[in-house]
Every structure is written in C-alpha cells, then in structure tokens.
Design a protein around this motif. Sequence first.
Motif, PDB file in Angstrom:
ATOM      1  N   SER A 174      -5.421   4.758   6.622  1.00 51.33           N
ATOM      2  CA  SER A 174      -6.759   4.504   7.126  1.00 51.33           C
ATOM      3  C   SER A 174      -6.647   4.109   8.589  1.00 51.33           C
ATOM      4  O   SER A 174      -5.748   3.400   8.992  1.00 51.33           O
ATOM      5  N   SER A 175      -7.601   4.552   9.383  1.00 55.58           N
ATOM      6  CA  SER A 175      -7.439   4.384  10.818  1.00 55.58           C
ATOM      7  C   SER A 175      -8.126   3.127  11.310  1.00 55.58           C
ATOM      8  O   SER A 175      -8.575   2.290  10.553  1.00 55.58           O
ATOM      9  N   ILE A 176      -8.210   3.035  12.599  1.00 55.92           N
ATOM     10  CA  ILE A 176      -8.606   1.825  13.314  1.00 55.92           C
ATOM     11  C   ILE A 176     -10.043   1.988  13.789  1.00 55.92           C
ATOM     12  O   ILE A 176     -10.476   3.087  14.079  1.00 55.92           O
ATOM     13  N   GLU A 177     -10.741   0.873  13.850  1.00 56.18           N
ATOM     14  CA  GLU A 177     -12.141   0.911  14.265  1.00 56.18           C
ATOM     15  C   GLU A 177     -12.310   0.487  15.706  1.00 56.18           C
ATOM     16  O   GLU A 177     -11.714  -0.483  16.147  1.00 56.18           O
ATOM     17  N   MET A 204       0.838  -1.204   0.000  1.00 57.03           N
ATOM     18  CA  MET A 204       0.000   0.000   0.000  1.00 57.03           C
ATOM     19  C   MET A 204       0.864   1.241   0.000  1.00 57.03           C
ATOM     20  O   MET A 204       1.881   1.279   0.649  1.00 57.03           O
ATOM     21  N   LEU A 250      -1.727   4.484   2.651  1.00 59.46           N
ATOM     22  CA  LEU A 250      -3.092   4.918   2.916  1.00 59.46           C
ATOM     23  C   LEU A 250      -3.284   4.845   4.423  1.00 59.46           C
ATOM     24  O   LEU A 250      -3.400   3.772   4.979  1.00 59.46           O
ATOM     25  N   ASP A 270      -2.572  -6.950  13.301  1.00 54.53           N
ATOM     26  CA  ASP A 270      -2.857  -7.273  11.898  1.00 54.53           C
ATOM     27  C   ASP A 270      -2.198  -6.253  10.980  1.00 54.53           C
ATOM     28  O   ASP A 270      -1.614  -6.611   9.953  1.00 54.53           O
ATOM     29  N   ASN A 329     -15.836  -2.902  17.813  1.00 52.90           N
ATOM     30  CA  ASN A 329     -16.258  -3.723  16.685  1.00 52.90           C
ATOM     31  C   ASN A 329     -16.404  -5.185  17.059  1.00 52.90           C
ATOM     32  O   ASN A 329     -16.827  -5.975  16.250  1.00 52.90           O
ATOM     33  N   GLY A 330     -15.928  -5.541  18.231  1.00 53.76           N
ATOM     34  CA  GLY A 330     -15.801  -6.955  18.533  1.00 53.76           C
ATOM     35  C   GLY A 330     -14.399  -7.453  18.274  1.00 53.76           C
ATOM     36  O   GLY A 330     -14.050  -8.545  18.662  1.00 53.76           O
ATOM     37  N   VAL A 331     -13.604  -6.636  17.571  1.00 49.11           N
ATOM     38  CA  VAL A 331     -12.190  -6.967  17.393  1.00 49.11           C
ATOM     39  C   VAL A 331     -11.385  -5.927  18.163  1.00 49.11           C
ATOM     40  O   VAL A 331     -11.514  -4.731  17.925  1.00 49.11           O
ATOM     41  N   SER A 332     -10.574  -6.398  19.099  1.00 52.51           N
ATOM     42  CA  SER A 332      -9.868  -5.462  19.970  1.00 52.51           C
ATOM     43  C   SER A 332      -8.849  -4.642  19.182  1.00 52.51           C
ATOM     44  O   SER A 332      -8.350  -5.074  18.151  1.00 52.51           O
ATOM     45  N   TRP A 354      -5.800  -3.920  19.920  1.00 50.81           N
ATOM     46  CA  TRP A 354      -4.458  -4.495  19.838  1.00 50.81           C
ATOM     47  C   TRP A 354      -4.400  -5.560  18.748  1.00 50.81           C
ATOM     48  O   TRP A 354      -3.400  -5.694  18.050  1.00 50.81           O
ATOM     49  N   ARG A 355      -5.508  -6.297  18.562  1.00 52.96           N
ATOM     50  CA  ARG A 355      -5.524  -7.316  17.509  1.00 52.96           C
ATOM     51  C   ARG A 355      -5.510  -6.641  16.133  1.00 52.96           C
ATOM     52  O   ARG A 355      -4.817  -7.055  15.218  1.00 52.96           O
TER      53      ARG A 355
END
Lengths: 248, 248
Positions: A6-9, A1, A4, A22, A12-15, A17-18
């Motif tokens: 793009s930031s973090i959500e 990439m 880009l 990624d 969401n149910g996904v921590s 730190w995980r």
Amino acid sequence: MTGLASSIERRNGVSLWRQIADRILQGIASGDFAENAALPPEVALAERYGVNRHTVRSAIAALVQEGVLRAEQGRGTFVLSRKRLSYPIGARTRFSTGLQGQTSERHIALLSSSTEPASRRIADALGIAKGAAVIRLETRGEADGHAVSRATTWFDAKRFAGIEAAMAETGSITASLKRFGINDYLRHSTVLSARHADADDLAALDLQPGAIVLVTVAVNVTLDGEPIQFAESRFPAERVELRLSAGD
Amino acid sequence: MTGLASSIERRNGVSLWRQIADRILQGIASGDFAENAALPPEVALAERYGVNRHTVRSAIAALVQEGVLRAEQGRGTFVLSRKRLSYPIGARTRFSTGLQGQTSERHIALLSSSTEPASRRIADALGIAKGAAVIRLETRGEADGHAVSRATTWFDAKRFAGIEAAMAETGSITASLKRFGINDYLRHSTVLSARHADADDLAALDLQPGAIVLVTVAVNVTLDGEPIQFAESRFPAERVELRLSAGD
DNA sequence: TACAGTTGTCTATATCAATAGACAAATTTA
DNA sequence: TAAATTTGTCTATTGATATAGACAACTGTA
C-alpha cells in the motif's frame, strides 16, 4: 504483513518522510527488515515508496536520530536491535510482573502528585461524589532504563491518604496498595484508543515528535468489586505493543 | 482528561493543523467540547494552542470536511454529534453481537479474496506448514452505513475451501464458520498496536489522510484450542475505541 | 440602528517539505 | 587497481505550511 504494497498519502498534514519513517519502523517490528541487517539502499526504498531519494533520506535521518538505524557511508544503513516490548493486559494486569522475562529491571517513577476535586468522569469511575478530593499521580514506567509508559492515576483521597509517599518509596502500585490493606485487586475494565503524542508524552517517553501513543483508560477494583484506582496510561506505539490474553 | 494543557510540537513531520485537528477530536471524545455546542471562537483556540488563527482555521476546515464540525459565519463553529463506537474485545469477540445496542445494522462486506502460500507468521499462527495454501479475505465492517473496521483474515485453504463464498453470502464470519461445522470459537490471543492509516485503510475506512488506526492481530481457536483463523483488523481511532472486559 | 462578536477572504512573507540532478566520499567486489 | 555500489553534500525549484495584518460578511443583541 505479507508485503501489502500500500502506498503513501500526500498532502495529509503528515509529511512523507514521517510516514516513511513509520513504515520502516513497522517493517522492523513485523520482520520485513531484519535486525542487525542492512536496509535496502536508499534508491530502492525511494522507488518502493514512490518518492524522491532525499525524502527517504529525511526519514532515515529521523530514525538515526531516534537510535533505530545506523547509516555507514559506502556500506549501507543498518537496523539496530530494538524489539518492541509486549505488554500484557488482562484481569491481573500489573506493571512489573507483566514485563518479567522481557526486561531485567523495571519500576514506576513518580513524577509529581497533587490533590484535586474529582471531575464527573473520575468520580463516576471511583464511585465517589463529584468534587470529592482525589489524589492524582503522574508516573512513568521504566524498564531497563527506557521509558515504556506514562500514566496519570487517581485515587480516593480519603481512603488512600499518603499513597504518593508510598509510590515514591516503593516504585510500585501493588506494593503501595498493600499498605492500605489491599493485597489483591483486579482490572475491571480497559478502554483502548490511540492518538499522536502530546508535548508532555514526548518529553516523558523520550519520543521524537509525531510519534503515536496507545492510550488505555482502566479501572482497578478490589476482589469485592469496589473501585480503588482510575488510570490513563500512554504507551509509545513504536516501542510497546499490548497483548490481550483470553480468559485472563 | 482534566484539562492538561499540553502544547503542540513543531517541525515533527506532522503539521500543526493536523495536530490541532487531532486535539479537537480528542476534546470532543473526552467531553471537553460538548456535542451540538459551539467550539470556542477561532481566536481563543489559536491562543490556547499557541498558533496563528489561520492555522486553527486549517484544522477546522479539515474537520468540517470530515463531517465532525459545522461552521456558520457570524455564529460560531459547532460540534456535530459523533460518538465513538465502543468495540468490545474478549474471548467471545464477534463483530455483530459486539456492537448490538450501539447500532441498528451491521455486517461485514467482502472486498476481495485470494489463495496464497502461508508466510512464516501465518503458518505459525494457524499451526500449518509454511507455504501451505491459505485463503485471504479482505473485509470491511460496516455499522449503520459507516465503515468501522478493515480486516485481513487468513484461513487454512484445505479445511475452509469455499469460505469466501459463504462470507460474501452471509456477511458474517460466525455464520460462515457454522457451514464448516464450527458452532463456537474463542479468541485465543490479541496483540494491539497503532499506526498511521495507509492508503488502503484511508480508502476503505473513508478517513482523511493522517488519521490513526488501532491495529489488532488476533487468533481464533475452536473450543479444543485448534487455531482456525488469523486476522489483522484496523479500526479508525477517531471513530472507534476498544473496550476490554475482565473475565471475558 | 449601532455595535460587539464571530467566521470568511484576501495579500504578503518566511520557512518547511519534496523533487531533481550532479558529484564527492567511503566501502566492497571483480 | 578499477569498477560498482552506497551514503553524504550541494544547488536549485516548486508547492505546502505557518505567520501576520487588514477588512468584509454575517449574526445576535443592546
């Protein structure tokens, strides 16, 4: 990439730190973070991703645990070499030959086998009656001692009686099919999806929980077009990419 | 899947309710949970997955929010029809023709465009010098009013000056390339991976946070083998599967 | 109507995830 | 040596996640 940012959500149910772990894995795969070089310092990563330094530390801790990074107090955190395998998919997809040149050793380990009645889906794929006996093989693909795939394979039990013994002995689908008079075969169709690894995949592929797997569902046929094998394979997305070659 | 009852992983960075929501989506896609039929009651699901009923309720709430399920007090929770699109990939991959028969309307919306210097990766793929100007298009594929893909595409700016206007007007890559004298082209290579959707993907694809995207990185070439287009596309794994046809 | 089965709501509690700040420990550089 | 940089550890607080139990509300059926 090309950067880009793009930031973090959140929530969401996904921590976080995980998600950041990624992202770092992606960064390594895409070359944003060079192998054997130091990662940006924790404070810089925290700012880049808009989170607290401790959250970045959780992500790094997971990747250290996973063997992707090594942290050294006072020096920095370093990327260990860990290139993704590129697994080719096409009409002549075979496990062993596909990884030639990328690994020095590879084979398929038979985890278990059983005979069962064919479900609708499997019967249709193999062109047999629903409920007819099929042999199911649970296998793991290994390359240089690392697990790179986890597959469930079905064969018509009538035509391929005893194929589990051949697989256990040879560690190869191609070699096993030869014993049944099939010297060549083609990949007829492949359907691709992705999901979170389940407990079984995690154990077999030696993954950390939360990992993503690529899933292929494929039918192999003889040169006459007769279906012989139906398989669902799972590949760890962090270690394997699938490469599709045109006209193959 | 023939009912492999693999269980759920804890303290992975992915919350239990998110994992269970994923499993239910899989179950619908694989036919374990029939469309328009009732899901097993919450207590049964809780027992099946080994979690508290409230955790199952969180998963269901997310899927109701997502429009996959509808819960009715006293009656049950029902699966709304939501078949995954099957997106074909091969030498002649094209957005519009690929989905013919599955959708009645499809087009590509141009979200934004810009000109920038080519990174190493893009320059290599397009066979131009690093730093040479390239046009970047950010697009979204839509079918029957639903977002089914989110792509970033690069063209050599010298050769394809003004292609962003053609894209905005025609809503089709194929039609736009025709204006530059390219009447036919082939998919040269495709590399496939998967990851969690980032914030940009979530917004563009109308996904709930935590969703997984399939990622393809592809190069299209003229019939002479000259590279003309480099693209990274993201597909929501819960709504789209990729189908690879042999000899295509 | 009465009942069984199902989803909806509420309270309570424990643990995980994330933020915040301070300082220690190790390494490199000036 | 001294300073700057970086990772490691600790305490504290807040909100999300998960479990537990009880009961209300609604539906279909005996």
